[in-house]
Enzyme design. Structure first.
Site, PDB file in Angstrom:
ATOM      1  N   LYS A 118      32.925  26.251  60.111  1.00 57.28           N
ATOM      2  CA  LYS A 118      33.385  25.430  59.324  1.00 57.28           C
ATOM      3  C   LYS A 118      33.138  23.958  59.690  1.00 57.28           C
ATOM      4  CE  LYS A 118      37.049  27.159  56.542  1.00 57.28           C
ATOM      5  NZ  LYS A 118      37.894  27.008  55.628  1.00 57.28           N
TER       6      LYS A 118
ATOM      7  N   LYS B   4      29.978  35.433  53.636  1.00 58.54           N
ATOM      8  CA  LYS B   4      31.063  35.789  52.897  1.00 58.54           C
ATOM      9  C   LYS B   4      31.296  35.039  51.579  1.00 58.54           C
ATOM     10  CE  LYS B   4      35.366  33.926  54.795  1.00 58.54           C
ATOM     11  NZ  LYS B   4      36.172  33.158  53.604  1.00 58.54           N
TER      12      LYS B   4
ATOM     13  N   LYS C 113      35.649  30.337  48.535  1.00 62.22           N
ATOM     14  CA  LYS C 113      35.980  29.632  47.245  1.00 62.22           C
ATOM     15  C   LYS C 113      35.563  27.964  47.475  1.00 62.22           C
ATOM     16  CE  LYS C 113      40.868  30.259  48.252  1.00 62.22           C
ATOM     17  NZ  LYS C 113      40.974  29.787  49.690  1.00 62.22           N
TER      18      LYS C 113
HETATM   19  N1  AQP Z   1      34.886  37.077  50.805  1.00 58.44           N
HETATM   20  C1  AQP Z   1      35.950  37.845  51.037  1.00 58.44           C
HETATM   21  N2  AQP Z   1      36.338  39.416  50.973  1.00 58.44           N
HETATM   22  C2  AQP Z   1      37.593  39.461  51.282  1.00 58.44           C
HETATM   23  N3  AQP Z   1      38.399  38.985  51.769  1.00 58.44           N
HETATM   24  C3  AQP Z   1      38.562  37.612  51.828  1.00 58.44           C
HETATM   25  N4  AQP Z   1      39.590  36.625  51.956  1.00 58.44           N
HETATM   26  C4  AQP Z   1      38.721  35.502  51.934  1.00 58.44           C
HETATM   27  N5  AQP Z   1      37.363  35.569  51.495  1.00 58.44           N
HETATM   28  C5  AQP Z   1      37.203  36.948  51.566  1.00 58.44           C
HETATM   29  C6  AQP Z   1      40.644  37.029  52.214  1.00 58.44           C
HETATM   30  O1  AQP Z   1      41.543  36.097  51.469  1.00 58.44           O
HETATM   31  C7  AQP Z   1      42.779  35.703  52.168  1.00 58.44           C
HETATM   32  C8  AQP Z   1      42.999  34.351  51.649  1.00 58.44           C
HETATM   33  O2  AQP Z   1      41.752  33.437  52.225  1.00 58.44           O
HETATM   34  P1  AQP Z   1      42.139  31.806  52.445  1.00 58.44           P
HETATM   35  O3  AQP Z   1      42.475  31.267  51.305  1.00 58.44           O
HETATM   36  O4  AQP Z   1      42.810  31.685  53.758  1.00 58.44           O
HETATM   37  O5  AQP Z   1      40.552  31.554  52.734  1.00 58.44           O
HETATM   38  P2  AQP Z   1      39.089  31.581  51.802  1.00 58.44           P
HETATM   39  O6  AQP Z   1      39.190  31.989  50.632  1.00 58.44           O
HETATM   40  O7  AQP Z   1      38.043  31.960  52.769  1.00 58.44           O
HETATM   41  O8  AQP Z   1      38.921  29.993  51.633  1.00 58.44           O
HETATM   42  P3  AQP Z   1      38.538  28.485  51.911  1.00 58.44           P
HETATM   43  O9  AQP Z   1      38.735  27.991  53.239  1.00 58.44           O
HETATM   44  O10 AQP Z   1      38.669  27.834  50.654  1.00 58.44           O
HETATM   45  O11 AQP Z   1      36.902  28.669  52.155  1.00 58.44           O
HETATM   46  P4  AQP Z   1      36.439  29.166  53.285  1.00 58.44           P
HETATM   47  O12 AQP Z   1      36.097  30.325  52.889  1.00 58.44           O
HETATM   48  O13 AQP Z   1      35.129  28.239  53.791  1.00 58.44           O
HETATM   49  O14 AQP Z   1      37.261  29.174  54.472  1.00 58.44           O
HETATM   50  C9  AQP Z   1      42.625  35.823  53.473  1.00 58.44           C
HETATM   51  O15 AQP Z   1      43.337  36.945  53.793  1.00 58.44           O
HETATM   52  C10 AQP Z   1      41.182  36.041  53.679  1.00 58.44           C
HETATM   53  O16 AQP Z   1      40.850  36.890  54.789  1.00 58.44           O
END
Ligand code: AQP
Length: 330
Positions: free
Chosen positions: A114, A196, A199
């Site tokens: 991140k 991965k 969002k």
């Molecule tokens: N790609 C994925 N495949 C399977 N499970 C996923 N999770 C997230 N991405 C995948 C699981 O969804 C739950 C909630 O996730 P989150 O809101 O904590 O995190 P995020 O979706 O990864 O959101 P961000 O922070 O907006 O973006 P990034 O991805 O940059 O961190 C969790 O149980 C997660 O494991």
């Protein structure tokens, strides 16, 4: 009382990855584990570890809460709440920060990833994020934490912190266990299947959002990156794009990879993608219909009010015990 706990960050509209890796499983676990209480929350304190627009954040909080119900969670045995409305989460996070070592936080791969994406400077809360996550879990003595694969390392740290606290101050916390599905725990980006599906992505084309128009979802699946082999075969190393699409297909339809391979033997990617697009659209259409009902419903507001009270009741008691064990206050 046995508790299962999980949360989703309201950093945007949840994705198909969030659904298959987490949201969809909550309702399924509820059916199977009837003697557990489900504590499911909207992780808004986690969301502000990266910059958020206040108006959008408020809307996203309500959206995530409504999507929990739309994706299958039932009100029975459910404590649904918003993390920032239970102030003990922030207080317990401070305790966890006092317990965790810098070296442990520095090893967290999600933090390292991140940091690379931040354009405006990195907040210290992004660094201490796993301490807040440990606080979320340990406050309620959660036994199981259903999450996607990306949370494995954070969960391991929460376990270490529970054990460390128990060793130092006497048995206080339940040591949690992850509930990570074998399939669908890491859905990949449709345009870059080595990453991965996120969002908070820079490239919307690789990501399916649960509330986007169905026609757009069809287009994104049909435009997903594959390979020139034209054979539907599960091989994550050589064919990561197709393996990812097959995983989505398999989790939704509950068909094995072998069955899918047999169904598309001798057919090209066009047929496979068209069928997958319809399978995903059917699933998401159902979610959207339920979301539209819940998002403006009094039912959701009441559940969140009741959830806040129930969560606060337990969290307050636990935090008091922790303060006492540590010798804080009078
Ligand atoms: N790609 C994925 N495949 C399977 N499970 C996923 N999770 C997230 N991405 C995948 C699981 O969804 C739950 C909630 O996730 P989150 O809101 O904590 O995190 P995020 O979706 O990864 O959101 P961000 O922070 O907006 O973006 P990034 O991805 O940059 O961190 C969790 O149980 C997660 O494991």
């Amino acid at each position: 009382m046995k508790i299962i706990l999980s949360g989703v960050k309201p950093t945007g509209i949840p994705t198909l990855g969030n659904y298959l890796g987490a949201l969809r499983n909550f309702g399924k676990f509820q059916e199977k584990m009837k003697d557990y209480e489900f504590f499911i929350f909207v992780a808004d304190l986690h969301a502000i570890t990266t910059p958020q627009d206040p108006l959008e954040l408020k809307q996203n909080i309500r959206n995530v809460a409504a999507l929990y119900l739309a994706c299958g969670l039932k009100p029975e045995n459910l404590t649904l709440f918003i993390q920032s409305e239970v102030h003990e989460h922030a207080e317990m996070a401070y305790i966890m920060q006092a317990l965790v070592y810098m070296g442990e936080l520095e090893r967290m791969t999600q933090y390292k990833d991140k940091v690379l994406k931040q354009t405006q400077g990195v907040s210290s809360a992004l660094f201490t994020y796993p301490a807040l996550m440990a606080a979320d879990i340990l406050l309620y003595d959660a036994k199981f934490v259903p999450v996607g694969d990306d949370q494995r390392q954070h969960l391991e740290l929460a376990r270490d912190l529970a054990i460390r606290f128990n060793n130092r101050f006497g048995k206080t916390f339940t040591v949690p266990e992850g509930l990570i599905q074998e399939k669908g725990a890491r859905i990949k980006d449709l345009q870059d299947p080595t990453k991965k599906m996120d969002k908070s992505t820079d490239n919307d084309r690789g990501c399916i959002f649960l509330l986007e128009p169905l026609s757009q979802i069809r287009k994104k699946i049909k435009a997903a990156v594959t390979d020139s082999d034209a054979c539907v075969r599960f091989d994550p190393e050589q064919k990561p794009g197709i393996a990812n699409l097959m995983t989505i297909y398999s989790v939704i339809t509950e068909k094995s990879f072998g069955e899918i391979e047999a169904m598309y033997d001798g057919k090209g990617y066009g047929d496979f993608k068209s069928d997958l697009a319809e399978i995903v659209v059917k699933e998401i259409a159902m979610i959207q219909e339920r979301y539209h009902y819940f998002v403006s419903s009094q039912e959701l507001t009441t559940l969140l009010d009741e959830g806040r009270l129930r969560a606060h009741q337990l969290a307050q008691k636990k935090l008091k015990t922790v303060y006492q064990k540590m010798g804080l206050g009078r």
